[in-house]
Design a protein around this motif. Structure first.
Motif, PDB file in Angstrom:
ATOM      1  N   ASP A  31       4.404  -6.407   4.477  1.00  0.00           N
ATOM      2  CA  ASP A  31       3.757  -5.408   4.996  1.00  0.00           C
ATOM      3  C   ASP A  31       3.840  -5.576   6.717  1.00  0.00           C
ATOM      4  OD1 ASP A  31       2.662  -2.854   5.770  1.00  0.00           O
ATOM      5  OD2 ASP A  31       0.720  -3.493   5.434  1.00  0.00           O
ATOM      6  N   ASP A  33       6.216   1.555   6.708  1.00  0.00           N
ATOM      7  CA  ASP A  33       4.716   1.162   6.343  1.00  0.00           C
ATOM      8  C   ASP A  33       4.109   2.163   5.450  1.00  0.00           C
ATOM      9  OD1 ASP A  33       2.325   0.077   6.696  1.00  0.00           O
ATOM     10  OD2 ASP A  33       1.989   1.288   8.740  1.00  0.00           O
ATOM     11  N   ASP A  34       4.090   1.688   4.062  1.00  0.00           N
ATOM     12  CA  ASP A  34       4.541   0.425   3.805  1.00  0.00           C
ATOM     13  C   ASP A  34       5.422   0.836   2.578  1.00  0.00           C
ATOM     14  OD1 ASP A  34       4.490  -2.539   3.369  1.00  0.00           O
ATOM     15  OD2 ASP A  34       3.098  -2.129   1.795  1.00  0.00           O
ATOM     16  N   GLU A  73      -5.199   1.757   2.872  1.00  0.00           N
ATOM     17  CA  GLU A  73      -4.819   0.680   3.676  1.00  0.00           C
ATOM     18  C   GLU A  73      -4.975   1.233   5.303  1.00  0.00           C
ATOM     19  OE1 GLU A  73      -3.205  -2.098   6.415  1.00  0.00           O
ATOM     20  OE2 GLU A  73      -2.302  -0.200   6.139  1.00  0.00           O
ATOM     21  N   GLU A  74      -4.367   2.412   5.275  1.00  0.00           N
ATOM     22  CA  GLU A  74      -4.287   3.031   6.651  1.00  0.00           C
ATOM     23  C   GLU A  74      -5.594   3.768   6.911  1.00  0.00           C
ATOM     24  OE1 GLU A  74      -1.980   2.379   8.212  1.00  0.00           O
ATOM     25  OE2 GLU A  74      -0.004   2.131   7.210  1.00  0.00           O
ATOM     26  N   HIS A  89       0.827  -1.107  -0.020  1.00  0.00           N
ATOM     27  CA  HIS A  89      -0.157  -0.058   0.090  1.00  0.00           C
ATOM     28  C   HIS A  89       0.931   1.183  -0.020  1.00  0.00           C
ATOM     29  CE1 HIS A  89       0.447   0.963   4.247  1.00  0.00           C
ATOM     30  NE2 HIS A  89       0.453  -0.264   4.490  1.00  0.00           N
TER      31      HIS A  89
HETATM   32 ZN   LIG Z   1       0.790  -1.248   6.353  1.00  0.00          ZN
END
Ligand SMILES: [Zn+2]
Length: 458
Positions: free
Chosen positions: A184, A123-124, A157-158, A86
């Motif tokens: 990840d 991340d990431d 994703e976050e 991501h």
């Molecule tokens: Zn992540």
């Protein structure tokens, strides 16, 4: 000479160029949760499309109701894998706790070596680029990849991945492959790589027990009237037996026994149960008797009380017999335990334990099954050995006590097992100020993926 050696040399010789490319991506403040950064998320997706295109990958940006996805294909031959990462990042506040601009990435010398500092380092973006750079090295050296690779990058994703499942469903054929690769996650420790192959599921239940119609005075009614707190406490106390096993009928159906190979791998990790407990002020394991901490965390199911609410809990004292008592209870699940069956059995168990004057109401919270990868697929052992060649300690198939939703989605939406390989460390400060990724993680991460791609082609 093998096909792999020149690829590894290429990675070594081009580390600074790869780091500079990562910095370019990290300079884009692609914070997905904050709408004011929307165009930056778009820009990060554009950057990835053109970076993939520069390697000869056919890549496109795909609109969703939220931030775009990036999908790329190489149309190679042999085993087909889909790599997921991501490009979005967490917000950076509190900004004053950062020692440098979160979106002005730089290499920093520390006591333990060079680190890449900045939001998204681990991340990431840094992890994602370990895979992209490994592919670039293969293509530069040999003109093609050793297997067929597709790329799938998400930008939400976050922020809860609202577009992910609909996108996977709409593009099922395009995203499906023999195996998903996900970068990840972290290493077991800085010397020991890990492939996460089992993730626990989660089931939540909230129950409210009602006794008397109204709150009562413990002097006027105490002794004669049922107290729902006592009823609730008794039920909670009955959820585990003296050996620490959960007593919900049928609870252990679908809980697999560990294979001797896995048992051995986990023993070889030499996990320090005492240090793990000491770190939070504890000294003895509280789970099932005869199990190690890693087994309790990764391979065994749990039942935990997460909250109790009843009676008078404010300052001072009140002699009340409350009308209601409630609790929130969660179960972590493994193997093929069925969350629906467990929910039903738990509710029946509570009903059966209720005195005549009490009633109960239930509220179900989320439920997800555990995800268990089919490690019988030789790809897993090949990848494990490939990682073991790169790092000081052999790699292990590990579990994950929490959940990694994307791995479950690959399984349920695309019927594809996922291999979760990551090079993060516990002190990377992901989601926090001063996030970093060790240059060693980045460098050896690229080399690791180069090896895994090679191993999967054999
Ligand atoms: Zn992540």
């Amino acid at each position: 000479m093998s096909n792999l050696d020149p690829v590894l040399s290429h990675i070594d010789e081009n580390l600074s160029a790869a780091t500079e490319r990562l910095f370019e991506l990290m300079r884009v403040p692609s914070i997905s949760t904050d709408p004011t950064f929307k165009e930056h998320c778009d820009a990060a997706a554009d950057w990835l499309v053109s970076d993939l295109a520069s390697m000869g990958v056919t890549a496109t940006k795909r609109a969703t109701p939220g931030h775009p996805m990036v999908v790329g294909h190489t149309n190679g031959t042999g085993k087909h894998v889909t790599f997921y990462g991501h490009y979005d990042v967490q917000p950076v506040d509190p900004l004053d706790l950062w020692h440098s601009d979160p979106f002005a990435p730089a290499l920093e010398d520390t006591d333990v070596g060079k680190v890449i500092r900045g939001r998204g380092a681990a991340d990431d973006k840094g992890q994602l680029m370990t895979f992209v750079e490994a592919c670039r090295a293969w293509i530069t050296v040999h003109g093609s990849l050793p297997i067929n690779v597709s790329f799938f990058f998400e930008g939400e994703e976050e922020s809860g991945s609202p577009s992910l499942i609909p996108f996977m469903r709409e593009n099922k054929d395009e995203l499906s492959s023999d195996l998903a690769l996900i970068c990840d996650t972290g290493m077991f420790d800085p010397k020991t790589p890990a492939i996460s192959t089992q993730l626990r599921g989660l089931l939540g239940e909230e129950l409210t027990i009602t006794g008397p119609r109204i709150d009562l005075h413990s002097g006027m009614y105490g002794g004669a009237a049922i107290n729902p707190i006592r009823v609730l406490s008794k039920i909670i106390a009955s959820l585990h037996d003296a050996e620490g096993r959960v007593t919900v009928p049928g609870f252990y159906e679908g809980v697999p026994e560990m294979s001797p190979e896995l048992q051995k791998q986990w023993e070889d990790l030499n996990f320090d149960d005492a240090a793990f407990l000491n770190a939070v002020g504890l000294s003895e394991l509280a789970g099932e008797q005869g199990k190690t901490a890693l087994e309790m965390l990764w391979a065994r199911p749990t039942c935990e009380v997460n909250g109790i609410n009843a009676g008078y809990t404010g300052d001072g004292f009140k002699t009340v017999l409350p009308s209601k008592a409630s609790a929130k209870i969660s179960f972590r699940l493994v193997g093929t335990q069925d969350p629906h069956a467990i929910r039903a059995a738990f509710r029946q168990m509570v009903q059966d334990a209720l005195p005549a004057d009490c009633s109960v109401e239930f509220k179900g919270h989320g439920n997800s099954s555990a995800v268990q990868m089919s490690t019988a697929d030789p790809a897993f052992e090949k990848a494990r050995l490939a990682l073991s060649d790169e790092w000081p300690n052999p790699a292990a198939f590990v579990g994950c006590g929490g959940s990694i939703p994307i791995a479950g989605h690959f399984k349920t939406e695309l019927d594809t097992d996922a291999m979760l390989i990551g090079f993060g460390r516990d002190d990377d400060a992901i989601h926090s100020p001063n996030e970093k990724y060790d240059l060693e993680s980045f460098h050896k991460g690229m080399r690791s993926w180069a090896r895994v791609l090679d191993a999967l082609s054999l």
